[in-house]
Design an enzyme around this catalytic site. Structure first.
Site, short mmCIF file in Angstrom:
data_model
loop_
_atom_site.label_atom_id
_atom_site.label_comp_id
_atom_site.label_asym_id
_atom_site.label_seq_id
_atom_site.Cartn_x
_atom_site.Cartn_y
_atom_site.Cartn_z
CG HIS A 36 1.89 10.22 52.13
ND1 HIS A 36 2.38 10.50 53.38
CD2 HIS A 36 1.91 8.86 52.03
CE1 HIS A 36 2.71 9.37 53.99
NE2 HIS A 36 2.43 8.36 53.20
N GLY A 129 -2.24 -1.61 57.09
CA GLY A 129 -2.48 -0.40 56.30
C GLY A 129 -3.92 -0.32 55.82
CG ASP A 177 -6.76 6.53 57.20
OD1 ASP A 177 -6.62 6.54 55.96
OD2 ASP A 177 -5.81 6.50 57.99
#
Ligand code: GLA
Length: 387
Positions: A36, A129, A177
């Site tokens: 995050h 994930g 990602d």
């Protein structure tokens, strides 16, 4: 030809007939540390993993985009002139969203582009994930950029994948990602500076140190389009605004007392996670360089505590995966990815991998949780053309 490529080509032939013009692949990712932080302009340190999505593609004479996936039934067809980002749903939203986002980057928009047949296969576990969606986006982006002759570079492709995810899938995710999937290298982590978008490959030296990574997929769901991810992002943006900075990247550990004085308790904890996590990324990279892989354990463990206590994105299953790995002798462990379910990772000595995996499975059974899926991953090459 290896098995994955053969399956990709055979699947294309079974769906569209004949051979594709080419076959591209892109990996999923595991984030070693820096969670995050990407949408806060901070640092992250992911690896691309040895599980990949392939896209076999062939240009068409007309303007039809047709996509099919071996993981889902049915073929989805849309005319290039009618791709509406708001109307795309389900698995096909990822490749078609990329086609839409890429048409914005093409001179003249979609009008000069040809139709395309795309066939997807993947061994990246979905919903764990591990960024199975980024793997699809990046393989599709590379395929389309090549066949449409757009010559986009990897940072452009990462932004296109992110735009598809944000706009079409509706998840307000950062750039990590897609960057990991496009820029990964064997035995290296990718240090991402999400402010300058500069990246650096850092040797992990795992094999030399006799250590490796285990992924513990808790098989509990996570979905970034749901509220938790977006609400964490809003808290961070709110904290930055109230502290008078453009993003939390502008703050360091020295700013914590001021943040504590100015913010409510919850926003402060969210901000503290991001500030300390950025520092842990830098500390991890420094420790790798000076002392080697066995020295990074404490940062992984602290990162998990920060996500559990300050960012509050862990779950009982993720906490158990982490604590049980630590008790069984892992060098370090943490949940990885967006949180609210999905996977944890454990850095283990090679000789301990079996006992750690068995012990975690036993602890899950004792707790009455769904049996986790535990497997090793190694840092691998990013997206590439295969054929
Ligand atoms: C998801 C998002 C990323 C990143 C992580 C948390 O994987 O897609 O952009 O924000 O969560 O680190």
């Amino acid at each position: 030809m290896n098995k994955v490529l053969q399956l990709g080509s055979e699947y294309f032939a079974s769906q569209f007939g004949g051979a594709p013009d080419g076959l591209w692949s892109a990996p999923g990712r595991v984030n070693l540390i820096g969670e995050h932080t990407d949408y806060n302009d901070g640092f992250a340190f992911p690896i691309a993993i040895d599980k990949r999505t392939t896209v076999a593609a062939r240009a068409r004479e007309d303007r039809l985009l047709r996509v099919t996936s071996s993981s889902f039934p049915g073929m989805v067809e849309v005319n290039l002139d009618d791709v509406d980002p708001d109307a795309l749903t389900g698995w096909a939203a990822y490749p078609l969203g990329v086609a839409w986002a890429m048409s914005l980057a093409a001179a003249g928009g979609a009008s000069g582009l040809s139709g395309m047949d795309l066939a997807l296969t993947s061994d990246v576990p979905a919903g764990a994930g591990l960024s199975s969606s980024a793997a699809v986006e990046c393989a599709a982006a590379l395929a389309l950029s090549d066949l449409w002759g757009l010559g986009l570079d990897r940072p452009d492709l990462a932004r296109i994948g992110q735009l598809a995810e944000n706009r079409v899938v509706g998840a307000p995710t950062g750039i990590m990602d897609q960057s990991a999937s496009l820029l990964g290298e064997p035995d290296h982590g990718i240090l991402l500076d999400c402010q300058s978008l500069k990246t650096e490959s850092v040797a992990l030296g795992f094999a030399g140190a006799g250590v490796g990574l285990l992924v513990i997929d808790t098989r509990t769901s996570h979905s970034h389009a749901d509220g938790g991810y977006a609400s964490r992002r809003r808290s961070c943006e709110d904290g930055a605004r109230r502290l008078g900075v453009g993003s939390l990247r502008a703050l360091g550990p020295d700013d914590l007392p001021r943040a504590a004085a100015q913010l409510d308790g919850q926003t402060y904890r969210r901000v503290r996670h991001v500030i300390t996590e950025n520092q842990r990324v830098l500390d991890t990279v420094a420790a790798l360089r000076t002392s080697g892989a066995a020295a990074i354990g404490p940062f992984l463990n602290e990162s998990h505590v920060s996500m559990r206590e300050d960012f509050e994105i862990s779950t009982a299953e993720l906490d158990l995966a982490v604590s049980s790995a630590q008790e069984l002798g892992a060098i370090g462990a943490r949940m990885t990815g967006g949180g609210f379910g999905g996977a944890a990772l454990a850095l283990v000595r090679n000789g301990d991998a079996g006992t750690v995996a068995e012990g975690i499975a036993r602890d899950f059974a004792q707790a009455g949780y769904t049996a986790p899926h535990i497997f090793p991953v190694t840092a691998s090459e990013g997206a590439r053309r295969e054929l």
